[in-house]
Scaffold this motif. Structure first.
Motif, PDB file in Angstrom:
ATOM      1  N   ASP A 267      13.293  86.017  65.332  1.00 47.67           N
ATOM      2  CA  ASP A 267      12.508  86.583  66.825  1.00 47.67           C
ATOM      3  C   ASP A 267      12.321  85.458  67.818  1.00 47.67           C
ATOM      4  O   ASP A 267      11.941  84.297  67.936  1.00 47.67           O
ATOM      5  CB  ASP A 267      11.217  86.826  66.172  1.00 47.67           C
ATOM      6  CG  ASP A 267      10.263  87.519  67.457  1.00 47.67           C
ATOM      7  OD1 ASP A 267       9.878  87.303  68.109  1.00 47.67           O
ATOM      8  OD2 ASP A 267       9.458  87.976  66.584  1.00 47.67           O
ATOM      9  N   ILE A 268      12.971  85.564  68.787  1.00 46.16           N
ATOM     10  CA  ILE A 268      13.075  85.205  69.936  1.00 46.16           C
ATOM     11  C   ILE A 268      12.328  85.695  71.277  1.00 46.16           C
ATOM     12  O   ILE A 268      13.127  85.526  72.309  1.00 46.16           O
ATOM     13  CB  ILE A 268      14.864  85.202  70.645  1.00 46.16           C
ATOM     14  CG1 ILE A 268      14.974  86.554  70.283  1.00 46.16           C
ATOM     15  CG2 ILE A 268      15.820  83.917  69.746  1.00 46.16           C
ATOM     16  CD1 ILE A 268      17.196  86.194  71.534  1.00 46.16           C
ATOM     17  N   ASP A 269      11.661  86.470  71.036  1.00 44.77           N
ATOM     18  CA  ASP A 269      10.651  87.191  72.048  1.00 44.77           C
ATOM     19  C   ASP A 269      10.119  86.243  72.523  1.00 44.77           C
ATOM     20  O   ASP A 269       9.433  85.056  71.813  1.00 44.77           O
ATOM     21  CB  ASP A 269      10.375  88.626  71.076  1.00 44.77           C
ATOM     22  CG  ASP A 269       9.374  88.821  72.396  1.00 44.77           C
ATOM     23  OD1 ASP A 269       9.815  90.366  72.550  1.00 44.77           O
ATOM     24  OD2 ASP A 269       7.683  87.993  72.598  1.00 44.77           O
TER      25      ASP A 269
ATOM     26  N   SER B 122      10.031  82.700  64.205  1.00 48.76           N
ATOM     27  CA  SER B 122      10.781  82.862  65.560  1.00 48.76           C
ATOM     28  C   SER B 122       9.951  81.994  66.450  1.00 48.76           C
ATOM     29  O   SER B 122       9.735  80.620  65.930  1.00 48.76           O
ATOM     30  CB  SER B 122       8.639  83.607  65.419  1.00 48.76           C
ATOM     31  OG  SER B 122       8.211  84.078  66.982  1.00 48.76           O
ATOM     32  N   PHE B 123      10.938  82.051  67.460  1.00 48.74           N
ATOM     33  CA  PHE B 123      10.498  80.917  68.571  1.00 48.74           C
ATOM     34  C   PHE B 123       9.870  81.047  70.056  1.00 48.74           C
ATOM     35  O   PHE B 123       9.686  82.841  70.150  1.00 48.74           O
ATOM     36  CB  PHE B 123      12.293  80.785  68.827  1.00 48.74           C
ATOM     37  CG  PHE B 123      13.298  79.589  67.735  1.00 48.74           C
ATOM     38  CD1 PHE B 123      13.565  78.688  68.654  1.00 48.74           C
ATOM     39  CD2 PHE B 123      13.835  80.933  67.537  1.00 48.74           C
ATOM     40  CE1 PHE B 123      14.554  77.778  67.960  1.00 48.74           C
ATOM     41  CE2 PHE B 123      14.605  80.170  66.936  1.00 48.74           C
ATOM     42  CZ  PHE B 123      14.936  79.037  66.260  1.00 48.74           C
ATOM     43  N   HIS B 124       8.664  80.682  70.021  1.00 50.43           N
ATOM     44  CA  HIS B 124       8.065  81.261  71.515  1.00 50.43           C
ATOM     45  C   HIS B 124       6.515  80.699  72.061  1.00 50.43           C
ATOM     46  O   HIS B 124       7.346  78.649  72.087  1.00 50.43           O
ATOM     47  CB  HIS B 124       6.653  82.082  71.055  1.00 50.43           C
ATOM     48  CG  HIS B 124       6.047  81.467  68.867  1.00 50.43           C
ATOM     49  ND1 HIS B 124       7.140  81.397  67.725  1.00 50.43           N
ATOM     50  CD2 HIS B 124       5.050  80.386  69.275  1.00 50.43           C
ATOM     51  CE1 HIS B 124       6.516  81.092  66.966  1.00 50.43           C
ATOM     52  NE2 HIS B 124       5.061  80.019  67.677  1.00 50.43           N
TER      53      HIS B 124
ATOM     54  N   HIS C 254       6.568  86.365  72.843  1.00 56.43           N
ATOM     55  CA  HIS C 254       5.495  86.000  72.311  1.00 56.43           C
ATOM     56  C   HIS C 254       5.869  86.058  70.399  1.00 56.43           C
ATOM     57  O   HIS C 254       7.388  85.567  69.449  1.00 56.43           O
ATOM     58  CB  HIS C 254       4.904  87.377  72.118  1.00 56.43           C
ATOM     59  CG  HIS C 254       4.545  87.784  73.431  1.00 56.43           C
ATOM     60  ND1 HIS C 254       5.558  88.337  74.498  1.00 56.43           N
ATOM     61  CD2 HIS C 254       3.195  87.079  74.489  1.00 56.43           C
ATOM     62  CE1 HIS C 254       4.516  88.388  75.575  1.00 56.43           C
ATOM     63  NE2 HIS C 254       3.455  87.563  75.434  1.00 56.43           N
ATOM     64  N   HIS C 255       4.893  85.421  69.604  1.00 62.63           N
ATOM     65  CA  HIS C 255       4.902  84.921  68.531  1.00 62.63           C
ATOM     66  C   HIS C 255       5.343  86.161  67.484  1.00 62.63           C
ATOM     67  O   HIS C 255       4.087  87.216  67.562  1.00 62.63           O
ATOM     68  CB  HIS C 255       3.261  84.371  67.670  1.00 62.63           C
ATOM     69  CG  HIS C 255       4.028  83.949  65.848  1.00 62.63           C
ATOM     70  ND1 HIS C 255       2.883  84.036  65.870  1.00 62.63           N
ATOM     71  CD2 HIS C 255       4.801  83.728  65.646  1.00 62.63           C
ATOM     72  CE1 HIS C 255       2.579  84.038  64.093  1.00 62.63           C
ATOM     73  NE2 HIS C 255       4.140  83.299  64.632  1.00 62.63           N
ATOM     74  N   GLY C 256       5.821  86.429  66.420  1.00 64.00           N
ATOM     75  CA  GLY C 256       6.290  87.284  65.659  1.00 64.00           C
ATOM     76  C   GLY C 256       5.503  87.909  64.617  1.00 64.00           C
ATOM     77  O   GLY C 256       5.478  87.537  63.602  1.00 64.00           O
TER      78      GLY C 256
HETATM   79 CA    CA Z   1       9.271  84.495  69.253  1.00 65.92          CA
END
Ligand code: CA
Ligand code: TV7
Ligand code: ZN
Length: 396
Positions: free
Chosen positions: A191-193, A214-216, A195-197
């Motif tokens: 998850d590179i959005d 997740s990256f956030h 925000h946290h997934g």
């Molecule tokens: Ca993310």
């Protein structure tokens, strides 16, 4: 294990439903589904539609969504209309229990605003974006395609029983479950959005066949949804199959990839997934209206290219992204990366080309660097070390 860059063309399928792009979250809302129509217009103008198959499928059904949600919540989503919401106190109360509809602005403006407004054709919208991700997952499970794309999906915050962060149903959870029953033993979610997934993480906290990473953006306890600390690693039997990589605001390409590449290489080594789902939220791009990370389109696309380099079925989904010309540039570029075709920087003449004026009609726009210097380097090294230690726990 990793293939040489661009090693062989892959079979790609793509979902786009124009009805999704007419959905209106409300006048001042930051989520603009029209960005998916802009992406499609750009993809088409670059001639990319001819290089992939279009998935034309019926919307999902309530039964499909039961893979991720309670029946009670789905019945509410199905029956909720703006008119019922406006006219009926009991409906408003029930909606609020599932975090739908307006709440008084915390800022004290007196205005009623909502992250998850009760909008026109809400249920149809949910069935269509989730239907796209489900069809994409099934296309991968059939073995006919190596990459499947749904830029209208990636709604990673929705929970079993409630809406959250502009997300009503969690198409990602539905898609991952379809991959698990389809034919894949282990599925990796990345998850590179910005925000946290959280919704996807929570759904698979105890599922050892799924690993979520997740990256956030994370600044203590301010940035939504306030979860995703590096120390959160999942529970019991699936311990360490949850990975969180919190990033300082201002993190740009170089710093991002100092973490992304070594971490993902190690994840691939220790988890050995059979399929990969990548949520490509484009709010991690520089100049986003909500988030404060600083990736370029190439830096964002490098994550896609990197995961394409493994010979694994790959599901590409959308997500956040609030500066809509940047979003469309990014997802069009990533469509080209998936296909394995280089596209020129000049945006072709097409119906939406006016939107790109502020970026000089170039795909790779330039944004002033807002990164805050050295302060974060030490912190990032610590985050990397913590994450690597978690990954050591998974290797045997
Ligand atoms: Ca993310
Ligand atoms: C995946 N940030 C979703 C990201 C969801 C972020 C939030 C807004 C926002 C909402 C608006 C609006 C906004 C300028 C920005 C704590 C609150 C503050 C009521 C609105 N303008 C994704 C969700 C996040 C709605 N929410 O990961 C209508 O910004 O921070 C919050 C929560 C309480 C509720 N209020 C906001 O990218 C798709 N919302 C303008 C109009
Ligand atoms: Zn986001």
């Amino acid at each position: 294990q990793q293939h040489a860059d661009g090693g062989g063309k892959k079979r790609v399928c793509y979902y786009y439903d124009p009805r999704i792009s007419y959905v209106d979250y409300g006048e001042k809302h930051e989520m603009v589904p029209h960005r998916v129509a802009m992406t499609h217009g750009l993809v088409k103008s670059y001639g990319l539609l001819d290089l992939m198959d279009r998935l034309r499928v019926a919307p999902a059904t309530k039964e499909d969504l039961l893979l991720a949600h309670s029946e009670d919540y789905l019945n509410l989503l199905r029956d909720l209309t703006p008119a019922a919401y406006d006219n009926d106190e009991a409906t408003r109360k029930r909606a609020a229990e599932h975090r739908l509809g307006s709440v008084p602005d915390e800022g004290g403006s007196g205005c009623l605003i909502s992250d998850n407004p009760v909008i026109e054709d809400l249920w149809d919208y949910c069935l269509r974006y989730a239907g796209g991700s489900l069809a994409a997952a099934r296309a991968l499970a059939s073995g006919r395609y190596e990459i499947a794309i749904n830029w209208s999906g990636g709604m990673h915050h929705a929970c079993e029983d409630k809406a959250s962060g502009f997300c009503y149903v969690n198409d990602i959870v539905v898609a991952i479950k379809a991959l698990l029953v389809g034919r894949f033993e282990r599925v990796l979610y990345v998850d590179i959005d910005a925000h946290h997934g959280d919704g996807v993480e929570n759904a698979f906290l105890k599922e050892s066949r799924v690993m979520t990473v997740s990256f956030h953006q994370y600044d203590g306890k301010k940035f939504f949804p306030r979860t995703g600390d590096v120390k959160d690693v999942g529970a019991t039997e699936a311990m360490y199959r949850t990975l969180n990589v919190p990033l300082d605001p201002g993190t740009g390409d170089v710093r991002y990839h100092k973490l992304f590449q070594p971490i993902m290489e190690r994840v691939m080594d220790v988890f050995r997934p059979d399929a990969v789902v990548l949520q490509c939220g484009a709010d991690s791009l520089a100049g986003d209206r909500i988030a404060g990370l600083g990736l370029s389109v190439r830096g964002h696309g490098k994550c896609v290219r990197f995961l394409c380099g493994y010979d694994l079925p790959l599901l590409l989904l959308g997500g956040g992204g609030y500066t809509i010309n940047h979003v469309a540039s990014c997802w069009c570029y990533e469509t080209a990366v998936a296909i394995g075709k280089e596209i020129p920087d000049d945006i072709p003449h097409h119906e939406y080309d006016k939107y790109y004026q502020s970026q000089g009609y170039k795909l790779h726009y330039h944004e002033a660097d807002r990164s805050n210097g050295k302060a974060q380097t030490k912190h990032m090294a610590e985050v990397k070390q913590r994450v690597m230690e978690h990954l050591d726990q998974l290797s045997d």
